[in-house]
Scaffold this motif. Structure first.
Motif, PDB file in Angstrom:
ATOM      1  N   ARG A 255       2.535   1.783  -3.359  1.00  0.00           N
ATOM      2  CA  ARG A 255       1.584   2.185  -4.400  1.00  0.00           C
ATOM      3  C   ARG A 255       1.179   3.646  -4.255  1.00  0.00           C
TER       4      ARG A 255
ATOM      5  N   GLU B   8       0.631  -0.691 -11.925  1.00  0.00           N
ATOM      6  CA  GLU B   8       0.634   0.763 -11.833  1.00  0.00           C
ATOM      7  C   GLU B   8       2.047   1.332 -11.843  1.00  0.00           C
TER       8      GLU B   8
ATOM      9  N   LEU C  12       3.730   6.288  -5.611  1.00  0.00           N
ATOM     10  CA  LEU C  12       4.260   6.163  -6.971  1.00  0.00           C
ATOM     11  C   LEU C  12       4.508   7.510  -7.648  1.00  0.00           C
TER      12      LEU C  12
ATOM     13  N   ALA D 126       8.532   1.073  -4.995  1.00  0.00           N
ATOM     14  CA  ALA D 126       7.647   0.002  -5.472  1.00  0.00           C
ATOM     15  C   ALA D 126       8.459  -1.168  -5.997  1.00  0.00           C
TER      16      ALA D 126
ATOM     17  N   THR E 134       9.326   5.158  -8.883  1.00  0.00           N
ATOM     18  CA  THR E 134       9.012   3.729  -8.822  1.00  0.00           C
ATOM     19  C   THR E 134      10.030   2.924  -8.026  1.00  0.00           C
TER      20      THR E 134
ATOM     21  N   THR F  90      -1.563  -5.300  -8.688  1.00  0.00           N
ATOM     22  CA  THR F  90      -1.908  -3.888  -8.881  1.00  0.00           C
ATOM     23  C   THR F  90      -0.677  -3.002  -8.833  1.00  0.00           C
ATOM     24  N   VAL F  91       0.182  -3.194  -7.850  1.00  0.00           N
ATOM     25  CA  VAL F  91       1.361  -2.330  -7.720  1.00  0.00           C
ATOM     26  C   VAL F  91       2.285  -2.511  -8.917  1.00  0.00           C
TER      27      VAL F  91
ATOM     28  N   LEU G 231      -2.759  -7.149  -4.196  1.00  0.00           N
ATOM     29  CA  LEU G 231      -2.072  -5.869  -4.357  1.00  0.00           C
ATOM     30  C   LEU G 231      -0.784  -5.997  -5.157  1.00  0.00           C
TER      31      LEU G 231
ATOM     32  N   GLY H 185      -8.283   1.729  -9.788  1.00  0.00           N
ATOM     33  CA  GLY H 185      -6.939   1.531 -10.305  1.00  0.00           C
ATOM     34  C   GLY H 185      -6.651   2.316 -11.572  1.00  0.00           C
TER      35      GLY H 185
ATOM     36  N   TRP I   1       0.834  -1.200   0.000  1.00  0.00           N
ATOM     37  CA  TRP I   1       0.000   0.000   0.000  1.00  0.00           C
ATOM     38  C   TRP I   1       0.871   1.253   0.000  1.00  0.00           C
TER      39      TRP I   1
END
Length: 484
Positions: free
Chosen positions: A95, A159, A98, A105, A102, A155-156, A152, A290, A92
């Motif tokens: 993300r 993204e 960001l 991440a 990056t 998703t991370v 997640l 997202g 979390w």
């Protein structure tokens, strides 16, 4: 100087560098310097700049170097109670920051990929990330943070790729994302996602409630996973889009409760299919669809009218304490303003609500919640804790600290910064060669300036005027700008 493995780092402000210092009382003097400039933030509302600056300083104080690869950094969950790697919290935090680059991440994703379950084992699901069960409050079942982290992860990665994580680094992490998607594929029970950490036969024999936010996280992971698979020439993209469409249809059919106010999403479904009527802040995850292609949003589990009704519910006094969103409605007979999931305010869910409402076009509601968060942050001198009491805001009374809250906490610090970043509406698609900038037209902070963000690893600066018009002042030359 390289980070020492396993050493926590605390940030100190510097004009052209991020200086990370180990807290002396805990570890003794350790000093290291990470090259590179840090973002600058300014707004007519001085509370916002203070909140962002001190939140990022607090997050820097939680950074660890991974012992297996010291160049990979990840955030600890919080101090003093969870001063270590909690996969869901780390993802979390990575993300939500960001817009600053990056690197965090990428380090977090690589550290967790090394801890992923690589093969099925008795009682363990292939592709799962580690995580514990957490208390879900008096009206909802426990949350499985292993499930949350596994979803997640996809998703991370997706993204971070949109924000400019190099293609080669994404490709290296893609097998771990595919394993996470594999765990999701096998995780349905009665058409919905529950606890991926339990073997399929155990889920069938001893079903548990399906929580609404888990469906939202699974739906988003499926759509973003499909985009990754398609872009990197892997099979399965269309199957995952169809999987997400099926989940979306079932959710809209079975997760909605009609009432005199027009209706609301159910917070969960009991094993027999009975909706759980709790009104809780976890519903904000339904707004978090997202980052998608061309800087757009993925389709939501809620339709437009359902989203409007949820927006109204979030700013009603039963959930909005005036300091942020309560985790449980004040109308519940089990409401406790200090309950972790029974009524306390958790900062990151308020931040997700602010961002999700603004992106969905409900800017007035987003501004209402933002004002509460900024007011609370002022009393905490910009260093918001993980949670605080959900008592109703009244003149002359500050928010009540929670005795068991971490401060700093990675997710609340990152979430607080995210609430401000989201108002600028910077939504890149580096693989697609464009950046969409769509700020909140209501300009709740007045003029807002974000300097030296990072898109595709290069500086990106934007100014939002007092009438909600974006002016991009610095951007990578090879990206097309789409601004309002």
């Amino acid at each position: 100087m390289r980070p020492r493995p396993g050493v926590a780092l605390a940030a100190q402000r510097a004009p052209h560098a991020l200086q990370l210092v180990c807290p002396g009382l805990l570890f003794g003097p350790v000093l290291l310097l990470l090259a590179g400039e840090r973002g600058q933030f300014d707004a007519d509302d001085a509370r916002a700049a203070l909140l962002v600056t001190r939140s990022l300083d607090a997050l820097g104080g939680l950074l660890f170097a991974d012992p297996d690869r010291p160049t990979d950094l990840y955030p600890a969950s919080g101090a003093p109670w969870r001063f270590g790697l909690a996969p869901a919290d780390a993802l979390w935090a990575a993300r939500l920051t960001l817009p600053l680059g990056t690197r965090l991440a990428a380090g977090t994703l690589r550290a967790l990929a090394r801890r992923q379950q690589l093969a099925p084992a008795p009682g363990r699901t292939e592709g799962l990330l580690p995580g514990a069960l957490r208390h879900g409050g008096p009206e909802l079942p426990p949350t499985c943070t292993a499930t949350e982290a596994t979803l997640l992860f996809v998703t991370v990665l997706a993204e971070a790729w949109r924000w400019g994580l190099p293609r080669a680094e994404v490709a290296d992490l893609l097998p771990a994302a595919e394993r996470a998607l594999g765990a999701l594929r096998d995780g349905l029970a009665d058409g919905f996602v529950t606890d991926l950490s339990r073997p399929a036969e155990d889920r069938a024999a001893h079903p548990v409630a399906a929580r609404a936010e888990v469906q939202a996280q699974a739906h988003r992971a499926a759509l973003q996973g499909a985009e990754l698979l398609e872009a990197f020439g892997r099979p399965g993209a269309e199957e995952w889009r169809a999987w997400a469409a099926g989940l979306r249809g079932r959710f809209r059919e079975r997760f909605w409760i009609d009432d005199l106010s027009g209706g609301r999403p159910a917070a969960g479904l009991a094993p027999g299919g009975q909706p759980l009527p709790a009104v809780a802040s976890c519903l904000v995850h339904l707004l978090d669809t997202g980052l998608a292609v061309d800087g757009g949003r993925h389709e939501s589990l809620l339709d437009r009218e359902q989203t409007r009704l949820l927006a109204q519910r979030l700013v009603a006094p039963e959930l909005d304490s005036g300091w942020g969103l309560r985790t449980l409605s004040a109308k519940s007979p089990r409401f406790n303003p200090l309950g972790h999931r029974g009524g306390a305010v958790r900062v990151h869910e308020t931040a997700l609500a602010i961002a999700g409402l603004a992106e969905a076009g409900h800017e007035n509601e987003a501004g209402t919640l933002l004002e509460g968060l900024l007011a609370a942050a002022t009393h905490f001198e910009g260093r918001v804790p993980e949670m605080y009491a959900g008592e109703q805001r009244i003149p002359g009374c500050p928010p009540v600290p929670h005795p068991a809250a971490c401060r700093p906490a990675a997710v609340s610090a990152a979430g607080a910064a995210h609430a401000v970043f989201a108002l600028a509406g910077v939504r890149p698609d580096v693989p697609g060669g464009r950046v969409k900038v769509r700020p909140a037209s209501t300009a709740p902070l007045g003029e807002l300036e974000l300097t030296n963000l990072r898109v595709s690893g290069e500086p990106f600066s934007v100014r939002v005027s007092r009438i909600g018009v974006a002016m991009v002042e610095e951007a990578p030359a090879d990206l097309q700008l789409v601004a309002r």
